[in-house]
Design an enzyme around this catalytic site. Structure first.
Site, PDB file in Angstrom:
ATOM      1  N   SER A 135      -6.785  57.082  42.595  1.00 22.46           N
ATOM      2  CA  SER A 135      -6.731  56.901  44.052  1.00 22.46           C
ATOM      3  C   SER A 135      -6.614  58.249  44.737  1.00 22.46           C
ATOM      4  O   SER A 135      -6.109  59.219  44.149  1.00 22.46           O
ATOM      5  CB  SER A 135      -5.521  56.045  44.437  1.00 22.46           C
ATOM      6  OG  SER A 135      -5.356  55.976  45.839  1.00 22.46           O
ATOM      7  N   TYR A 147       3.981  53.936  44.927  1.00 20.63           N
ATOM      8  CA  TYR A 147       2.587  53.635  44.546  1.00 20.63           C
ATOM      9  C   TYR A 147       1.818  54.929  44.290  1.00 20.63           C
ATOM     10  O   TYR A 147       1.129  55.068  43.267  1.00 20.63           O
ATOM     11  CB  TYR A 147       1.911  52.832  45.648  1.00 20.63           C
ATOM     12  CG  TYR A 147       0.417  52.682  45.448  1.00 20.63           C
ATOM     13  CD1 TYR A 147      -0.086  51.725  44.572  1.00 20.63           C
ATOM     14  CD2 TYR A 147      -0.477  53.512  46.131  1.00 20.63           C
ATOM     15  CE1 TYR A 147      -1.456  51.603  44.370  1.00 20.63           C
ATOM     16  CE2 TYR A 147      -1.843  53.383  45.938  1.00 20.63           C
ATOM     17  CZ  TYR A 147      -2.326  52.438  45.062  1.00 20.63           C
ATOM     18  OH  TYR A 147      -3.689  52.309  44.856  1.00 20.63           O
TER      19      TYR A 147
END
Length: 223
Positions: A135, A147
């Site tokens: 990501s 995250y």
């Protein structure tokens, strides 16, 4: 003989789009996710090249069985796309929820490790490829984001695994998208990256010649 790709998180979003793109490119696809109905529908859409394997990828034994079932059905395993992942409802550290962190870390980190551990003996035979969803959040520091920290792990792990696999002719690639229009978000994001954009990047990495390893593909929405 068609090559075989195993995909985790295959029931929707990036995983389902990648299954469609890979099948179109001539691959067999083994589809792993918890949603049996969605997997069955997708496998029915794709036909004989697809195998639906309902599986909780945080269960190490279940992952090992899914890999074994894939090899039994298709005769081998040439590539893996470890795509399953999730975020949390309560961001930040001080106001975060440790139980949410636990579940997210097990999916975003441990499930990737379980998948790699189960698949690598078969990938070694095929001089195959391990692809994992990273990501933009794994490249940037984001205020209090657990995250993001899991994706930093993924980016580091992918580079380390690439060096390990290189010893026997294998390859590892991390796919690093910015915002993608998936169920990860509550509202549609029509101007952001689409699942097919990421799927096309996965297929691009898979189709590279043996002399080339694309270590990372970083995609950003053009808006």
């Amino acid at each position: 003989m068609a090559r075989t790709l195993l995909i985790t998180g295959a029931s929707s979003g990036i995983g389902a789009a990648t299954a469609r793109a890979a099948a179109k490119a001539g691959w067999n696809v083994a589809l792993l996710a918890r949603s049996q109905d969605k997997l069955s529908d997708l496998a029915g859409e794709l036909g004989d090249c697809a195998l639906a394997l309902p599986c909780d990828v945080t269960d190490r034994d279940a992952v090992a069985k899914a890999v074994a079932d894939t090899v039994a059905r298709f005769g081998g395993l040439d590539a893996v796309f470890a795509n399953a992942g999730k975020g949390v409802e309560h961001p930040g550290v001080e106001n975060g929820r440790p139980d949410e962190w636990h579940d997210m870390i097990h999916l975003n980190v441990m499930a990737v490790l379980y998948t790699a551990h189960a698949a690598l003996p078969h990938l070694r035979k095929a001089k195959g490829q391990f692809i994992v969803t990273g990501s933009k959040a794994g490249r940037d520091h984001m205020k209090g984001s657990i995250y993001s920290a899991t994706k930093w792990f993924i980016h580091g792990f992918a580079g380390n695994l690439a060096e390990e696999m290189r010893e026997w002719g294998g390859r590892c690639t991390v796919i690093s998208p910015g915002m993608v229009n998936t169920e990860f978000f509550d509202e549609e994001k029509p101007t952001k990256l689409q699942p097919k954009d990421v799927a096309d990047a996965v297929v691009f990495a898979l189709e590279q010649p043996d002399t080339s390893c694309v270590r990372e593909i970083h995609l950003m929405p053009n808006d």
